[in-house]
Enzyme design. Structure first.
Site, PDB file in Angstrom:
ATOM      1  N   ARG A   1       0.833  -1.218   0.000  1.00 22.71           N
ATOM      2  CA  ARG A   1       0.000   0.000   0.000  1.00 22.71           C
ATOM      3  C   ARG A   1       0.861   1.260   0.000  1.00 22.71           C
ATOM      4  O   ARG A   1       0.562   2.231  -0.700  1.00 22.71           O
ATOM      5  CB  ARG A   1      -0.941   0.003   1.210  1.00 22.71           C
TER       6      ARG A   1
ATOM      7  N   ASN B   1      -6.131  -2.893   2.855  1.00 25.26           N
ATOM      8  CA  ASN B   1      -5.985  -4.337   3.076  1.00 25.26           C
ATOM      9  C   ASN B   1      -7.378  -4.934   3.247  1.00 25.26           C
ATOM     10  O   ASN B   1      -8.208  -4.387   3.978  1.00 25.26           O
ATOM     11  CB  ASN B   1      -5.171  -4.629   4.340  1.00 25.26           C
TER      12      ASN B   1
END
Length: 123
Positions: free
Chosen positions: A52, A70
């Site tokens: 990320r 996530n």
């Protein structure tokens, strides 16, 4: 010498050192932004490896907004919104970056844009 151009009600207005120039390009030649939004789910070893964070760094090179999240099943979902060319180019960049070695499957779909979305966030 600095020149700035912007559209105002179908007119291209140029400001050059305090002088104003106006040129009408007509309705056919107006610049149009093709806005799109896309959700892309990445499966593989994408959690716990800085995926990320890296996606956010890639986003800095593009004029897109969105987020990376996530998911409970081990995937990372990336939401991108902006000009169609920018969104598609960023999606391609993710797939060609160092992150490619972590990705095993990519599933993307166009979705409705979310008004007021600014910047790129990690969620």
């Amino acid at each position: 010498m600095e020149a700035r151009f912007f559209l105002r009600r179908g007119w291209l207005v140029g400001l050059i050192l305090g002088r104003v120039g106006v040129e009408d390009f007509g309705r056919r030649r107006q610049i149009r932004w093709v806005m799109m939004a896309k959700k892309i789910a990445y499966r593989g070893k994408v959690q716990g490896v800085g995926f990320r964070y890296s996606v956010r760094q890639i986003a800095e090179g593009f004029t897109v907004s969105g987020h990376a999240t996530n998911l409970a099943d081990g995937r990372v979902e990336v939401f991108l919104q902006g000009d169609r060319d920018e969104v598609e180019a960023m999606e391609k960049e993710i797939g060609e970056s160092h992150l490619a070695s972590f990705i095993r499957e990519v599933v993307g779909e166009e979705v409705n844009a979310i008004a007021g979305t600014k910047g790129f966030q990690i969620q």
